[in-house]
Scaffold this motif. Sequence first.
Motif, short mmCIF file in Angstrom:
data_model
loop_
_atom_site.label_atom_id
_atom_site.label_comp_id
_atom_site.label_asym_id
_atom_site.label_seq_id
_atom_site.Cartn_x
_atom_site.Cartn_y
_atom_site.Cartn_z
N THR A 295 9.41 -19.09 -4.09
CA THR A 295 8.69 -18.70 -2.89
C THR A 295 9.57 -17.80 -2.05
O THR A 295 10.72 -18.14 -1.77
CB THR A 295 8.27 -19.93 -2.07
N VAL A 296 9.04 -16.65 -1.70
CA VAL A 296 9.76 -15.71 -0.84
C VAL A 296 9.00 -15.60 0.48
O VAL A 296 7.80 -15.32 0.47
CB VAL A 296 9.86 -14.32 -1.50
N ARG A 297 9.69 -15.80 1.59
CA ARG A 297 9.05 -15.71 2.91
C ARG A 297 9.70 -14.58 3.69
O ARG A 297 10.87 -14.68 4.06
CB ARG A 297 9.18 -17.04 3.66
N ARG A 298 8.94 -13.51 3.91
CA ARG A 298 9.43 -12.37 4.69
C ARG A 298 8.28 -11.79 5.49
O ARG A 298 7.12 -12.04 5.21
CB ARG A 298 10.03 -11.30 3.77
N VAL A 299 8.61 -10.97 6.45
CA VAL A 299 7.59 -10.33 7.28
C VAL A 299 6.75 -9.38 6.43
O VAL A 299 7.27 -8.66 5.59
CB VAL A 299 8.25 -9.57 8.44
N GLY A 300 5.46 -9.34 6.66
CA GLY A 300 4.57 -8.45 5.92
C GLY A 300 3.13 -8.87 6.11
O GLY A 300 2.84 -9.95 6.63
N GLU A 301 2.23 -8.04 5.66
CA GLU A 301 0.80 -8.32 5.80
C GLU A 301 0.19 -8.77 4.47
O GLU A 301 -0.67 -9.63 4.44
CB GLU A 301 0.09 -7.05 6.28
N SER A 302 0.61 -8.14 3.37
CA SER A 302 0.01 -8.44 2.07
C SER A 302 0.68 -9.63 1.41
O SER A 302 1.86 -9.89 1.61
CB SER A 302 0.11 -7.22 1.16
N GLN A 303 -0.10 -10.34 0.61
CA GLN A 303 0.43 -11.43 -0.19
C GLN A 303 0.62 -10.93 -1.63
O GLN A 303 0.01 -9.95 -2.04
CB GLN A 303 -0.54 -12.61 -0.19
N GLY A 304 1.45 -11.65 -2.39
CA GLY A 304 1.68 -11.27 -3.78
C GLY A 304 1.96 -12.46 -4.66
O GLY A 304 2.50 -13.48 -4.20
N ILE A 305 1.57 -12.35 -5.91
CA ILE A 305 1.86 -13.37 -6.90
C ILE A 305 2.35 -12.69 -8.16
O ILE A 305 2.00 -11.53 -8.43
CB ILE A 305 0.62 -14.25 -7.22
N ALA A 306 3.18 -13.37 -8.92
CA ALA A 306 3.71 -12.81 -10.17
C ALA A 306 4.04 -13.94 -11.13
O ALA A 306 4.34 -15.07 -10.71
CB ALA A 306 4.94 -11.97 -9.90
N ALA A 367 -0.05 -9.57 -8.95
CA ALA A 367 -1.24 -9.16 -8.18
C ALA A 367 -0.89 -9.15 -6.70
O ALA A 367 -0.05 -9.94 -6.24
CB ALA A 367 -2.40 -10.11 -8.44
N ASN A 368 -1.53 -8.25 -5.96
CA ASN A 368 -1.38 -8.18 -4.51
C ASN A 368 -2.68 -8.59 -3.84
O ASN A 368 -3.77 -8.27 -4.33
CB ASN A 368 -0.99 -6.77 -4.08
N LEU A 369 -2.57 -9.28 -2.71
CA LEU A 369 -3.72 -9.82 -2.02
C LEU A 369 -3.67 -9.45 -0.55
O LEU A 369 -2.59 -9.28 0.03
CB LEU A 369 -3.77 -11.36 -2.12
N ARG A 370 -4.83 -9.35 0.07
CA ARG A 370 -4.90 -9.23 1.52
C ARG A 370 -4.64 -10.59 2.14
O ARG A 370 -4.76 -11.63 1.49
CB ARG A 370 -6.25 -8.70 1.94
N SER A 371 -4.33 -10.60 3.43
CA SER A 371 -3.92 -11.84 4.08
C SER A 371 -5.03 -12.89 4.09
O SER A 371 -4.76 -14.09 4.06
CB SER A 371 -3.47 -11.54 5.52
#
Length: 932
Positions: A295-306, A367-371
């Motif tokens: 799990t990576v927690r950083r500032v940003g708008e989009s979510q991501g999974i891999a 994959a990238n996801l919206r918030s």
Amino acid sequence: MKPIRPSFAALVFAALLCSPAWAADTPASAAVATPATALALAPAPVTAPPFMPPGARLVRSVEGINEYQLWNGLKVLLVADSSKPTTTVSITYRVGSRHENYGETGMAHLLEHLMFKGSKAHPRLWEELSQRGVNFNGSTWLDRTNYYETFAARPDTLAWAIAMEADRMVNSRISGEDLKTEFSVVRNEMEKNENSPSSTLIAHVTSAAYQWHNYGKSTIGARTDVENVNIPRLRAFWRKYYQPDNATLIVAGAFDSAQTLSLIAQQFGKIPRPKRLIETTYTLDPVQDGERDVTVRRVGESQGIAALYHTVPAAHPDYVATEVLALILGDSPNGRLYKALVDKKKATEVYPWAANMEEPGFLLLGANLRSEQSLPEAKKIMLDVIEGFAGNPVTQEELERARAKLESDQEQVYNDPEKFAVALSDSIGNGDWRLFFMFRDRLKALKREDVQRVAITWLKSSNRTSGSFIPDTQPDRVPAPAKVNIAEQVKTFVPGVAIAQAENFIATPDNIDRRTQTGTLQNGMKYALLPKSTRGGTVVMSFNLNMGNQDNLKGKATAAELAAAMLSRGTQTLNHQKFTEELDRLKTRLQIDGSATGVSITVETIRDNVPRVLELLRDALRQPAFDAAEFDQVVDQNLAQLEESRKDPQAVAVDIARKQLNTWPADDPRYYHSTDERIAELEAAKLDDAKNFWLEFYGTAYAEAAIVGDFDAPLVEAALQRNFGDWRAKQLYQRVPKPYQETRPQSLSKSTPDKANAFFFGTMAIPVSDHNPDFAALSLGNYLLGGSTNSRILERIRQKDGVSYGGGSYLNPSSVDETANFVVVAIFAPQNRNKLEAGLREEIARALRDGFTAAEIEDAKKSLAQQFQLSRSQDGELAAQISSNLHLGRTMQFDADFERKIMALTPDQVRAAMNRYISYAKLVTVTAGDFK
């Protein structure tokens, strides 16, 4: 005439956002699933050349490529091709981050930087490269390090490049003084990669996937290792690996083979064969015994999974099936993950990466996801699809679709000498350059059952590293990783027929005009045809559709952009999937971009497919599907990108600056829509608005088309008339003027929390067009100030102060209105803001006060002359230039006249023009970063 732009401006505005955080100058083939490196080999008849220099021997000839070896162990590949008047010199050292020991991470990449600092015979190497108008770069990857130079074909430049590479192999400076300034530059590069959420996630997932093997470590290295490396240890690393017996030199393009081989033997042959031995690496990870999660927690708008799965080396027979699986799962819009996630609005985009390595690599899907989209739901769907081949086997249709795409991608690389030379570096890093061809043969022979077997073998939960860890009492483990005997694998390879050679086209303005055929279709569409033989029968097309006027385009900017985006998402006879499949089958690349005032289209294909490709383009333009589901996907993808850009320093700085320069009403087609405004407009966008815009404004009566390459001109002319000659827009067209508007200077700053890298953007409008009497002097002055890799600005902020990885300046002139933008850009660490701004301000002031020396002016002229020639030698750039000329009523003589003006300039003329228009005090400057 195209504006002169610096390579680092392109770097700052595009490439910086794309490379994975763990990669240093990562090759393009590593960022996405491509065929790029892993193809064919076997014995071939070896015929002695008419002249063989002492100390050299011919090893083999494979499909037009001759491999030689010098007495000291250096391998040489000569890839002669005169289809374009360019030459590429590339040298690959079989050393990458995989070869680094404890405390040495990042050493291979740091050494790559220092190799540009100069050598015994070339103390100011960066300056020499720039003066000769050479396109150059270096890249460090897991298994290899590569350097290349591409230039307009000239025997003296080729001789210089060969001598330079031989000298810096063993005589590079590698000094403590250079190391001090380069520390900040490398740290800056490290930090700019950390700004990408996807790249950061991939870096963490990969690190967790490998317990012991160095593939799990970032190529750019650990910060502590980079900051604490000492010169003796770095020099020892350099002397060990930068030797002729650990290198392969490639010369590709237009050159005399006998003379080139003699030059190589003369320059490299005097280097002794080293006595040291390079140990074979033997560390391999054990079989993974359960799921791993990060799990990576950083500032940003989009979510991501891999999700990452260990697989086989690039030389293994099953690697080709891994590449196919990457496309079956992750291709857009045809992949299983795209259909399960994007089509169903669970994610905005998906991506695959089949890592081609010398030792056991991996397959990664993301994959990238919206918030507002559910990450747990998307992750479960993704894992179920990836690990679901037992219940949903590979189909023959999926295999053929992936095969067509990989074959098309590979042919595009093989048909371009420069790309081919650079692509061979990865195959060399994987163990043997002939692996490039082995991939091709294995792909052709691949069966559905083999792909299914590889999927079932490796795509298991126990072999997965993703976002969580779940204990498993009965782990289902994969076979133990093992190396492959490359010699055994290549024994049965039989080379195919060498590709046919093309003409030696002379890319001068006079010859281009002489060879170009122009005409007008019945509806008024202008066209220009430049037929010439090319390597692989390649053809490049450039179309521009001009539309509307400042009155009828009011309030239609968003509808116009979305209408253009929908053109490649399917036609009335082919849905999105079938449309992209047809492009792959035709070995064609299609790019359509649009704005409120026009659409630009670029097509790359081959001779035999030109008629069908023009029909397909006609259907895309005249019969688009405007499918509701596809429209929603386009909107979602744009929203995701814009939302993420809200926190990106580069995007934030540019957005603020452009907004300050905007003075047009909100409904005017020239109005600049901020990121927040664009998001609001997209959220309110309707399919009918985009479709109605297409119905009203699209047509080819005010369009231009330029086609360059291997084609039959009469047949193409008839096809253009048949497909586009009767199409007219309903709405009237009149060019929207963009008059000069004086800039109101200001200095602004914006905080972007938790972003390690910062961005500087400065801009001002000036009353100059590309045909203004002062433009040539301004262009040359800007080139010396910030438009080249040896510019005053880059020399100051990178080489001297060591505060920036890249920066520079550029001019963006209108070809009609008397207006242009002067822009200054740089990336930097937030704590270096004051030093960076001081350096930029002082260098601009120095250029205005003292001007440039006569020697600088003459060197810049020579460099620009080479760059102009190189640009005209690239068919894609040439087609775009000819298309633009049609619109402006110009020929290539405009370019020739511009070059003559450049060559006639004096230092006083350049200084006077710069002082008339340029001033740091008149800039709108914006800095964005995490400033404490």
